[in-house]
Design an enzyme around this catalytic site. Structure first.
Site, PDB file in Angstrom:
ATOM      1  N   SER A  42     -12.070 -23.625  87.212  1.00 56.73           N
ATOM      2  CA  SER A  42     -12.775 -24.704  86.613  1.00 56.73           C
ATOM      3  C   SER A  42     -13.225 -24.497  84.979  1.00 56.73           C
ATOM      4  CB  SER A  42     -13.940 -25.286  87.318  1.00 56.73           C
ATOM      5  OG  SER A  42     -14.784 -24.218  87.375  1.00 56.73           O
ATOM      6  N   ASP A 331     -24.142 -26.985  83.885  1.00 54.24           N
ATOM      7  CA  ASP A 331     -24.826 -27.204  85.341  1.00 54.24           C
ATOM      8  C   ASP A 331     -24.874 -25.959  85.990  1.00 54.24           C
ATOM      9  OD1 ASP A 331     -22.396 -26.035  85.811  1.00 54.24           O
ATOM     10  OD2 ASP A 331     -21.056 -27.912  86.542  1.00 54.24           O
ATOM     11  N   HIS A 334     -21.472 -23.650  85.315  1.00 56.15           N
ATOM     12  CA  HIS A 334     -20.555 -23.620  83.876  1.00 56.15           C
ATOM     13  C   HIS A 334     -21.497 -23.716  82.650  1.00 56.15           C
ATOM     14  CE1 HIS A 334     -18.177 -25.597  87.439  1.00 56.15           C
ATOM     15  NE2 HIS A 334     -17.214 -24.775  86.780  1.00 56.15           N
TER      16      HIS A 334
END
Length: 356
Positions: A42, A331, A334
């Site tokens: 991600s 978040d 990340h």
């Protein structure tokens, strides 16, 4: 007839046609980076998961809050990812697209793409658990990409792009944080030393696979201090949500094995420049000395409570912090655009010359 040097300059100019950004990275003399190609999870997922049947997505608000027009794109951030920042710094383009982006045109392919998929990892079990693209899937897509390049610019220019592109390989966090510790599916089979051996072996095999396909300048990112990620503080940091030393020690052990393996590959694969990129220490430095970087909050994310929200748990029904530039994390997993910017600036300054 063109000389080889004039042909290179002409071709590089052709690749940059249409983007008028200015390169801010000073490359060594005669060095050329025609494209950036990313693999992994991600951190450099540019939207690959948008159309997958997975919960690991970020194509909804508040993700992308500070992106162009506040648009969520599938990037796990409030704005850009490190891949975007690197292509912009190189003057190639403003954003690195996902290979699976249906709107891509031929010109976009020339400057590179990302095959990364949020939730993926070196351990084959990791993408299975998250229902996302494995490294095997990403390798298969890379082969498709090479054939598309050949159909656009021919064999010779394709080989030029492949040999001179900058490759980013970013993974390992989900293997350790999710597959091994949180879900624990591998804890029944492996202790931490043997599991990190599995990760390094898989990473090494993947690097050799892309080398066989033409990759030469490959940056391989180590694991961050996963025990200090807000979600891992919540899950394993006790009542005070401290950094989990067990998790951090696992990341350090993995890094201590990955680095010499990268050095070995760099010395044995001819004409390669394979570089181990330490992200553990730069991120830990921000966490331990946030005010030095104009950061105020490092133990929770900007989204919701910041303690556990990530992916679908970070959504438009939740509030976000008033100023995400004061937060290291967007978040619970990340970094913010601010956090990424600090890290990318340090990485570029430290490692760019190692690729030449």
């Amino acid at each position: 007839m063109y000389s080889s040097s004039s042909l290179t300059i002409y071709f590089f100019s052709f690749l940059l046609l249409g983007y008028h950004g200015e390169a801010r990275i000073t490359l060594p003399p005669n060095a050329t980076v025609p494209a950036v190609i990313a693999f992994g999870d991600s951190i450099v997922d540019q939207g690959a998961n948008n159309n997958l049947n997975t919960l690991i997505k970020a194509n909804f608000p508040p993700y992308g809050k500070d992106f162009v027009a506040g648009k969520p794109t599938g990037r796990f951030s409030n704005n850009k990812t490190p891949a975007d920042m690197i292509v912009d710094e190189l003057g190639l383009k403003e954003f690195l697209p996902a290979y699976l982006d249906p709107s891509l045109d031929d010109k976009e392919f020339l400057n590179g793409v990302s095959f990364a998929s949020g939730g993926s990892g070196y351990d084959p079990q990791t993408p299975k658990l998250a229902a996302v693209l494995s490294f095997e899937d990403q390798l298969k897509q890379f082969k498709e990409y090479i054939e598309k390049l050949k159909s656009i610019v021919g064999e010779e220019k394709t080989q030029f792009i492949l040999a001179n592109a900058l490759y980013l390989v970013v993974a390992g966090s989900d293997d350790l944080a999710n597959t091994y510790f949180t879900i624990g599916i591998r804890r029944l089979q492996y202790d931490i030393p043997s599991y990190t051996d599995l990760m390094v072996s898989s990473a090494s095999n993947f690097i050799q696979d892309i080398y066989k396909l033409g990759a030469r300048r490959i940056g391989v990112f180590g694991a961050p201090p996963i025990g200090c990620l807000p979600s891992q503080r919540t899950l394993a940091g006790g009542g005070l949500r401290l950094c989990s030393e067990e998790y951090n020690q696992a990341a350090q052990l993995y890094n201590s094995k990955l680095q010499p393996q990268i050095e070995y590959l760099n010395s044995t694969l001819s004409q390669s420049r394979i570089v181990y990129i330490d992200i553990y220490n730069p991120l830990l430095a921000i966490i331990e000395n946030p005010l030095q970087y104009d950061i105020e909050v490092v133990d929770r994310g900007c989204c919701g409570t910041g303690n556990i929200e990530v992916s679908i748990l970070c959504n438009k029904l939740l509030p976000t912090c008033p100023d995400d530039s004061k937060y290291l994390f967007w978040d619970s997993y990340h970094p913010t655009n601010k956090g990424y910017s600090i890290l990318v600036d340090q990485v570029i300054a430290k490692y760019i010359n190692d690729f030449y």
